[in-house]
Scaffold this active site. Structure first.
Site, PDB file in Angstrom:
ATOM      1  N   ASP A 106      23.079  59.274  77.945  1.00 44.50           N
ATOM      2  CA  ASP A 106      22.997  58.262  76.961  1.00 44.50           C
ATOM      3  C   ASP A 106      24.184  58.350  75.974  1.00 44.50           C
ATOM      4  OD1 ASP A 106      22.075  57.034  74.893  1.00 44.50           O
ATOM      5  OD2 ASP A 106      20.378  57.824  74.193  1.00 44.50           O
ATOM      6  N   LYS A 111      27.192  49.775  68.321  1.00 46.47           N
ATOM      7  CA  LYS A 111      27.498  50.668  67.769  1.00 46.47           C
ATOM      8  C   LYS A 111      29.053  51.035  67.875  1.00 46.47           C
ATOM      9  CE  LYS A 111      23.163  52.916  68.414  1.00 46.47           C
ATOM     10  NZ  LYS A 111      22.334  52.976  67.237  1.00 46.47           N
ATOM     11  N   CYS A 152      14.268  57.408  64.744  1.00 48.53           N
ATOM     12  CA  CYS A 152      13.945  57.487  66.143  1.00 48.53           C
ATOM     13  C   CYS A 152      13.948  58.634  66.843  1.00 48.53           C
ATOM     14  CB  CYS A 152      14.663  56.314  66.800  1.00 48.53           C
ATOM     15  SG  CYS A 152      14.509  54.768  65.879  1.00 48.53           S
ATOM     16  N   GLN A 163      25.825  57.321  71.169  1.00 51.79           N
ATOM     17  CA  GLN A 163      26.511  57.850  69.823  1.00 51.79           C
ATOM     18  C   GLN A 163      27.853  58.445  70.238  1.00 51.79           C
ATOM     19  OE1 GLN A 163      25.527  57.262  66.932  1.00 51.79           O
ATOM     20  NE2 GLN A 163      23.300  56.777  67.325  1.00 51.79           N
ATOM     21  N   HIS A 207      16.639  60.500  71.183  1.00 47.61           N
ATOM     22  CA  HIS A 207      16.370  59.276  70.511  1.00 47.61           C
ATOM     23  C   HIS A 207      15.110  58.801  71.306  1.00 47.61           C
ATOM     24  CE1 HIS A 207      16.272  54.815  69.530  1.00 47.61           C
ATOM     25  NE2 HIS A 207      17.067  55.276  68.371  1.00 47.61           N
TER      26      HIS A 207
HETATM   27  C1  LIG Z   1      21.287  58.362  70.921  1.00 50.11           C
HETATM   28  C2  LIG Z   1      20.907  56.944  70.932  1.00 50.11           C
HETATM   29  N1  LIG Z   1      20.213  56.795  72.096  1.00 50.11           N
HETATM   30  C3  LIG Z   1      19.629  55.567  72.059  1.00 50.11           C
HETATM   31  C4  LIG Z   1      19.806  54.498  71.186  1.00 50.11           C
HETATM   32  C5  LIG Z   1      19.114  53.177  71.005  1.00 50.11           C
HETATM   33  O1  LIG Z   1      20.185  52.134  70.901  1.00 50.11           O
HETATM   34  P1  LIG Z   1      19.682  50.850  70.826  1.00 50.11           P
HETATM   35  O2  LIG Z   1      18.576  50.760  69.652  1.00 50.11           O
HETATM   36  O3  LIG Z   1      21.080  50.018  70.425  1.00 50.11           O
HETATM   37  O4  LIG Z   1      18.953  50.424  72.090  1.00 50.11           O
HETATM   38  C6  LIG Z   1      20.205  54.987  70.016  1.00 50.11           C
HETATM   39  C7  LIG Z   1      20.181  53.990  68.763  1.00 50.11           C
HETATM   40  O5  LIG Z   1      20.395  54.694  67.482  1.00 50.11           O
HETATM   41  C8  LIG Z   1      20.781  56.095  69.987  1.00 50.11           C
HETATM   42  O6  LIG Z   1      21.309  56.703  68.476  1.00 50.11           O
END
Ligand SMILES: Cc1ncc(COP(=O)(O)O)c(C=O)c1O
Length: 408
Positions: free
Chosen positions: A196, A222, A363, A199, A119
């Site tokens: 990270d 999430k 993203c 997900q 992401h």
């Molecule tokens: C794999 C992953 N990392 C980071 C994020 C960023 O999350 P946030 O926008 O809640 O900071 C997302 C958001 O969709 C994501 O899917």
């Protein structure tokens, strides 16, 4: 509605006069009554500025915030709750690591390795660090459909690599990265690993100590918690040597005209008034998930995944990204294309039937370039979804090409 769905007021609403079929959970999930009530109760009964007062109400607010920290730490297998820092979201947590660790402990010639499936939140901050300190930014590419091979891990995590930061689950493909192998290789070459978990945290147990990573991040929204609260976990020795990311109130030990000494962790990284209600909501979300239990959550979501994949594979002109990856290796999300139809049109046609799905680059533009697509449609599940939701989605999906004027 089943007993889990009943707990989600928003799922009782309608859009375009149709019942809501919410399949955009990888973007954000809905919140159960228990989470809404926990936030409401905090504001009605315990609200004061945490860590800033000695009167009864302020103590209650502080206790609620610190109790939430213990619940959230326990949820990811962390025994020392001080290692759990509240942030606004995964993005802020990743930036904290990048700015505080990356800019101060990486230097020219070092390597930062991430995967092509990241992401932007776990990519753009590392581009910044690499640019400032003169490090290289190296990518683990998907070498086998949607997988990362052992050879790729060996080639991209090398003696010069000092930090590896990867997603546990890709938000586009819904597949798990080979974290165990990545951690093993990274530690062999002396690199630290950031995971990270944005997900993965809603879908299966994440135990950061068992995973052996050095930092882990996630967002609450999430996993059924309010928007605007997330967490960073880091090894105590790393957090202690890192400078603050933000500075100001609450993160200090003492301040003189020219110098400041900082508070110990976690306060050192929690500058300014914290979202205590959000933290309380996050702890309530943890309890909501624990009450259902991982066995049930994983069973429901795995059945949905298998059912959706099977149904989608029978619809002509629909291509699933990472097509040959079986249901039991996928979590949460399925990205797909409908031949000749832009993903935004797919999402709009489904919206008219009350089916909420995501379309776009998610993203993850470098991943889409790597896969040679410009955008995809994506469905993603939560524990409240049902086979009826998938049926409604499949029925709507079958109509898409017809609505756009193409034959079956
Ligand atoms: C794999 C992953 N990392 C980071 C994020 C960023 O999350 P946030 O926008 O809640 O900071 C997302 C958001 O969709 C994501 O899917």
């Amino acid at each position: 509605m089943n007993r889990i769905q009943e707990q989600f007021p928003l799922l009782k609403e309608k859009v375009h006069g149709k019942p809501i079929v919410y399949l955009d959970n990888a973007a954000t999930a809905q919140r159960p009554v228990s989470v809404l009530k926990a936030v409401d109760d905090f504001y009605r009964h315990d609200n004061a500025n945490p860590h800033r007062g000695v009167y009864e109400l302020a103590v209650r607010a502080t206790d609620a915030f610190e109790d939430a920290r213990k619940v959230v730490a326990g949820f990811i297998g962390v025994k020392d709750a001080a290692e759990l820092i509240f942030t606004r979201n995964a993005t802020e947590a990743l930036n904290l690591i990048a700015y505080s660790y990356g800019l101060n402990f990486l230097s020219e010639g070092d390597g930062i390795t991430i995967s092509i499936a990241e992401h932007h939140s776990n990519l753009v901050p590392w581009q910044h660090v690499a640019g400032v300190v003169g490090a290289s930014l190296d990518y683990l590419y998907l070498t086998d459909g949607a997988r990362i091979s052992d050879e790729e891990i060996a080639a991209k995590i090398t003696e010069k690599t000092k930090l590896v930061s990867v997603a546990h689950i890709s938000n586009v493909l819904g597949v798990q990265l080979p974290v165990e192998k990545i951690v093993k290789r990274a530690h062999e070459v002396g690199a630290i690993v950031v995971l990270d978990c944005a997900q993965s945290i809603p879908h299966f147990p994440v135990d950061v100590e068992k995973l052996g990573v050095d930092f882990a991040v996630f967002s609450g929204h999430k996993m059924y918690a309010p928007l605007g609260i997330g967490a960073l976990w880091g090894r105590r020795d790393l957090l202690e040597k890192m400078p603050p990311f933000l500075s100001g109130g609450d993160m200090i030990d003492s301040v003189e005209e020219q110098v400041t000494t900082y508070a110990p962790i976690p306060q050192k990284f929690e500058a300014g008034t914290q979202d205590a209600a959000g933290a309380v909501g996050l702890a309530a979300a943890v309890k909501f998930m624990q009450e259902i239990g991982w066995e049930k959550i994983t069973r429901i979501e795995h059945e949905l995944m298998a059912y959706a994949l099977e149904g989608m594979r029978q619809i002509p002109h629909v291509t699933i990204l990472g097509g040959d990856i079986p249901a039991n290796e996928r979590y949460g999300a399925i990205s797909f294309l409908v031949e000749d139809v832009h993903p935004h049109d797919v999402a709009s046609i489904l919206d008219a039937d009350g089916v909420c799905i995501r379309a776009g680059h998610h993203c993850a533009q470098p991943l889409l370039h790597h896969l040679d697509v410009y955008a995809t449609s994506r469905i993603s599940f939560a524990v409240y979804n049902t086979k009826e939701d998938i049926d409604a989605f499949l029925e709507s999906l079958k109509k898409v090409r017809g609505v756009m004027g193409y034959g079956a």
